[in-house]
Each structure stands twice: as structure tokens, then as C-alpha cells.
Design a protein around this motif. Structure first.
Motif, PDB file in Angstrom:
ATOM      1  N   GLN A  34       0.882  -1.265  -0.053  1.00 60.71           N
ATOM      2  CA  GLN A  34       0.061   0.153  -0.113  1.00 60.71           C
ATOM      3  C   GLN A  34       0.883   1.321   0.066  1.00 60.71           C
ATOM      4  N   GLY A  35       0.815   2.043  -1.069  1.00 60.42           N
ATOM      5  CA  GLY A  35       1.621   3.274  -1.096  1.00 60.42           C
ATOM      6  C   GLY A  35       1.225   4.097  -2.300  1.00 60.42           C
ATOM      7  N   ASP A  36       2.021   4.998  -2.646  1.00 56.50           N
ATOM      8  CA  ASP A  36       2.013   6.045  -3.675  1.00 56.50           C
ATOM      9  C   ASP A  36       3.210   5.837  -4.435  1.00 56.50           C
ATOM     10  N   LEU A  37       3.027   5.731  -5.713  1.00 56.50           N
ATOM     11  CA  LEU A  37       4.231   5.710  -6.591  1.00 56.50           C
ATOM     12  C   LEU A  37       5.085   6.885  -6.609  1.00 56.50           C
ATOM     13  N   ALA A  38       4.267   8.226  -6.428  1.00 57.70           N
ATOM     14  CA  ALA A  38       4.799   9.609  -6.731  1.00 57.70           C
ATOM     15  C   ALA A  38       5.658   9.922  -5.361  1.00 57.70           C
ATOM     16  N   ASN A  39       5.535   8.918  -4.373  1.00 56.76           N
ATOM     17  CA  ASN A  39       6.149   9.220  -3.208  1.00 56.76           C
ATOM     18  C   ASN A  39       7.711   8.092  -3.362  1.00 56.76           C
ATOM     19  N   PRO A  40       8.736   8.759  -3.295  1.00 55.41           N
ATOM     20  CA  PRO A  40      10.011   7.983  -3.481  1.00 55.41           C
ATOM     21  C   PRO A  40      10.314   6.903  -2.569  1.00 55.41           C
ATOM     22  N   LEU A  43       8.101   3.999  -3.481  1.00 57.02           N
ATOM     23  CA  LEU A  43       8.474   3.466  -4.745  1.00 57.02           C
ATOM     24  C   LEU A  43       9.961   2.510  -4.351  1.00 57.02           C
ATOM     25  N   GLU A  44      10.752   2.864  -3.429  1.00 57.40           N
ATOM     26  CA  GLU A  44      11.969   2.239  -2.921  1.00 57.40           C
ATOM     27  C   GLU A  44      11.519   1.173  -2.254  1.00 57.40           C
ATOM     28  N   ARG A  45      10.436   0.991  -1.444  1.00 57.96           N
ATOM     29  CA  ARG A  45      10.014  -0.149  -0.807  1.00 57.96           C
ATOM     30  C   ARG A  45       9.632  -1.260  -1.768  1.00 57.96           C
ATOM     31  N   VAL A  46       8.918  -0.897  -3.040  1.00 57.12           N
ATOM     32  CA  VAL A  46       8.577  -2.026  -4.036  1.00 57.12           C
ATOM     33  C   VAL A  46      10.015  -2.451  -4.696  1.00 57.12           C
ATOM     34  N   LEU A  47      10.815  -1.631  -4.890  1.00 53.72           N
ATOM     35  CA  LEU A  47      12.147  -1.885  -5.722  1.00 53.72           C
ATOM     36  C   LEU A  47      13.005  -2.899  -4.811  1.00 53.72           C
ATOM     37  N   LYS A  67       9.149  11.252 -12.834  1.00 52.16           N
ATOM     38  CA  LYS A  67      10.448  10.692 -13.020  1.00 52.16           C
ATOM     39  C   LYS A  67      11.117   9.667 -12.338  1.00 52.16           C
ATOM     40  N   PRO A  68      10.887   9.671 -11.037  1.00 55.69           N
ATOM     41  CA  PRO A  68      11.363   8.710 -10.080  1.00 55.69           C
ATOM     42  C   PRO A  68      10.958   7.232 -10.497  1.00 55.69           C
TER      43      PRO A  68
END
Length: 114
Positions: A34-40, A43-47, A67-68
């Protein structure tokens, strides 16, 4: 076997996806955060999950403005992963597209050079 990692803004959709993965005996291969792709940081948690397949259902404007996200998707491709975008193409990636038919899914993968 590949693992799929997703990020979803709506917490109820995350729970519904988790229930469906259990129902289909795929919970060991599907993770939804659960999160927001616009939040770095989200995004890093998913990566960090080292996903092999990234599935997107985003408006083209979201891909352009984040862009991130686009940089992160390039990292997935560079390590041999696949990016699948439902409905909309990723601008500037036509040379990476791997499926010819326009069935609503756009599959991107880097071509391996031997």
C-alpha cells in the motif's frame, strides 16, 4: 518462477488483491504494497522486493510526471525484468515493446545482445 510486486494507493484494493492471491495459491509469488508511486520512499519499498515483473495501470500523465518511477522501471528492465502497462503505452519506449498486437497490454523488455 517470477515474483510480481505491486503498489496500490487504495488500501481496500491491496487487501482484495491479497485475498485473491491466497485464493489462487499465488500468495508466495504476489506482493502488493500500500503506497503511492509518486512518493520515492514507497517506490523504493517496492524496488527492494526485486520484482521481475512490474504491472502498471497508470494514466500517461502519471508516467510523464513521475520521473523517479520511470527511472525505477528502467532499473527493472536493466536487470532482466519485464514492465507491463495496461491500456497506455510508455512514452518513448516503443523500441522496447515486445508484443505486436494491441490487446490493451503493452509488454516491455530489453533485448539481450549476445
Amino acid at each position: 518462477m517470477s515474483r510480481v510486486v505491486g503498489i496500490e494507493y487504495d488500501e481496500e484494493l491491496v487487501r482484495a488483491t491479497e485475498r485473491k492471491a491466497v485464493e489462487l495459491a499465488l500468495s508466495h509469488r504476489v506482493i502488493v504494497v500500500q503506497g503511492d508511486l509518486a512518493n520515492p520512499s514507497d517506490l523504493e519499498r517496492v524496488l527492494t522486493e526485486r520484482s521481475a515483473v512490474v504491472y502498471l495501470y497508470l494514466l500517461p500523465t502519471a508516467l510523464k510526471e513521475t520521473k523517479p518511477l520511470k527511472e525505477a522501471l528502467v532499473r527493472v528492465l536493466r536487470r532482466g525484468g519485464i514492465v507491463i502497462s495496461m491500456t497506455w503505452r510508455v512514452e518513448g519506449w516503443d523500441n522496447l515493446r515486445r508484443n505486436a498486437e494491441d490487446d490493451g497490454f503493452h509488454i516491455y523488455k530489453l533485448q539481450r545482445v549476445s
